[in-house]
Design a protein around this motif. Sequence first.
Motif, PDB file in Angstrom:
ATOM      1  N   ALA A   1      -5.628  -0.434  -6.861  1.00  0.00           N
ATOM      2  CA  ALA A   1      -4.338  -0.473  -7.551  1.00  0.00           C
ATOM      3  C   ALA A   1      -3.777   0.935  -7.669  1.00  0.00           C
ATOM      4  CB  ALA A   1      -4.503  -1.092  -8.927  1.00  0.00           C
TER       5      ALA A   1
ATOM      6  N   SER B   1      -0.534   3.410  -9.024  1.00  0.00           N
ATOM      7  CA  SER B   1       0.599   3.510  -9.941  1.00  0.00           C
ATOM      8  C   SER B   1       1.182   4.901  -9.845  1.00  0.00           C
ATOM      9  CB  SER B   1       0.164   3.202 -11.376  1.00  0.00           C
ATOM     10  OG  SER B   1      -0.847   4.095 -11.794  1.00  0.00           O
TER      11      SER B   1
ATOM     12  N   THR C   1       5.856   5.028  -5.131  1.00  0.00           N
ATOM     13  CA  THR C   1       6.636   3.932  -4.537  1.00  0.00           C
ATOM     14  C   THR C   1       5.716   3.250  -3.531  1.00  0.00           C
ATOM     15  OG1 THR C   1       8.610   5.301  -4.792  1.00  0.00           O
ATOM     16  CG2 THR C   1       8.799   3.333  -3.417  1.00  0.00           C
ATOM     17  N   PHE C   2       4.923   2.353  -4.003  1.00  0.00           N
ATOM     18  CA  PHE C   2       3.788   1.815  -3.252  1.00  0.00           C
ATOM     19  C   PHE C   2       4.198   1.290  -1.877  1.00  0.00           C
ATOM     20  CE2 PHE C   2      -0.423   0.107  -2.925  1.00  0.00           C
ATOM     21  CZ  PHE C   2      -0.301  -1.086  -2.225  1.00  0.00           C
ATOM     22  N   ALA C   3       5.297   0.607  -1.790  1.00  0.00           N
ATOM     23  CA  ALA C   3       5.695  -0.029  -0.533  1.00  0.00           C
ATOM     24  C   ALA C   3       5.933   0.989   0.581  1.00  0.00           C
ATOM     25  CB  ALA C   3       6.950  -0.870  -0.745  1.00  0.00           C
TER      26      ALA C   3
ATOM     27  N   TYR D   1       4.005   3.582   1.184  1.00  0.00           N
ATOM     28  CA  TYR D   1       2.757   4.243   1.524  1.00  0.00           C
ATOM     29  C   TYR D   1       1.904   3.425   2.489  1.00  0.00           C
ATOM     30  CZ  TYR D   1       3.325   7.893  -1.955  1.00  0.00           C
ATOM     31  OH  TYR D   1       3.773   8.976  -2.654  1.00  0.00           O
TER      32      TYR D   1
ATOM     33  N   SER E   1       2.942   0.770   5.840  1.00  0.00           N
ATOM     34  CA  SER E   1       3.967   0.245   4.944  1.00  0.00           C
ATOM     35  C   SER E   1       4.626  -0.995   5.537  1.00  0.00           C
ATOM     36  CB  SER E   1       5.014   1.321   4.653  1.00  0.00           C
ATOM     37  OG  SER E   1       5.587   1.785   5.859  1.00  0.00           O
TER      38      SER E   1
ATOM     39  N   ARG F   1      -2.171  -6.236   1.658  1.00  0.00           N
ATOM     40  CA  ARG F   1      -1.492  -5.539   0.578  1.00  0.00           C
ATOM     41  C   ARG F   1      -0.519  -6.480  -0.108  1.00  0.00           C
ATOM     42  NH1 ARG F   1       1.141  -0.433   2.906  1.00  0.00           N
ATOM     43  NH2 ARG F   1       1.990  -0.256   0.795  1.00  0.00           N
TER      44      ARG F   1
ATOM     45  N   ASN G   1       2.663  -5.744  -2.283  1.00  0.00           N
ATOM     46  CA  ASN G   1       3.567  -4.699  -2.792  1.00  0.00           C
ATOM     47  C   ASN G   1       4.098  -5.032  -4.184  1.00  0.00           C
ATOM     48  OD1 ASN G   1       3.212  -3.195  -0.476  1.00  0.00           O
ATOM     49  ND2 ASN G   1       5.082  -3.944   0.518  1.00  0.00           N
TER      50      ASN G   1
ATOM     51  N   LYS H   1       2.355  -6.151  -6.534  1.00  0.00           N
ATOM     52  CA  LYS H   1       1.306  -5.779  -7.487  1.00  0.00           C
ATOM     53  C   LYS H   1       0.813  -4.355  -7.269  1.00  0.00           C
ATOM     54  CE  LYS H   1      -0.427 -10.477  -8.164  1.00  0.00           C
ATOM     55  NZ  LYS H   1      -1.618 -11.380  -8.113  1.00  0.00           N
ATOM     56  N   ASN H   2       1.424  -3.647  -6.304  1.00  0.00           N
ATOM     57  CA  ASN H   2       0.995  -2.270  -6.001  1.00  0.00           C
ATOM     58  C   ASN H   2      -0.505  -2.212  -5.725  1.00  0.00           C
ATOM     59  OD1 ASN H   2       3.633  -1.610  -6.509  1.00  0.00           O
ATOM     60  ND2 ASN H   2       3.200  -0.038  -8.025  1.00  0.00           N
ATOM     61  N   THR H   3      -0.981  -3.170  -4.976  1.00  0.00           N
ATOM     62  CA  THR H   3      -2.409  -3.298  -4.765  1.00  0.00           C
ATOM     63  C   THR H   3      -2.716  -3.581  -3.293  1.00  0.00           C
ATOM     64  OG1 THR H   3      -2.745  -4.125  -7.015  1.00  0.00           O
ATOM     65  CG2 THR H   3      -4.494  -4.556  -5.435  1.00  0.00           C
TER      66      THR H   3
END
Length: 117
Positions: free
Chosen positions: A23, A25, A28-30, A32, A53, A71, A73, A75-77
């Motif tokens: 996880a 935080s 901008t996870f999507a 990466y 990504s 992934r 996105n 849940k940023n996980t």
Amino acid sequence: QVRVVESGGDLVQPGGSLRLSCAASGITFARYSMTWYRQAPGKERELVAGITSGGTSDYANSVKGRFAITRDNAKNTVYLQMNNLKLEDTAVYYCNAKWGGIGADFWGQGTQVTVSS
């Protein structure tokens, strides 16, 4: 503050399965690329599986057909499903988040996976 946190490591018998989670935080996870690495005692850290990504995945030859990276996105996980585990999969598994376009590169602290009978 950026945080990358792995979880799900455990002791499992050969042939068993585990699912690792990572996880993130503060990013901008999507945007990466997310990659799982592992490091066994006395060995160098090695790439296990990565997902861009855009959702394209790649695997080390040693885990192809046994591991799957996905992934979420929302849940940023990122997850690593590990099946048919072998003794040689024993290692600390690390999660990496990278956005090369801005030079961002973040690591988690790792989670221990031990495969033993």
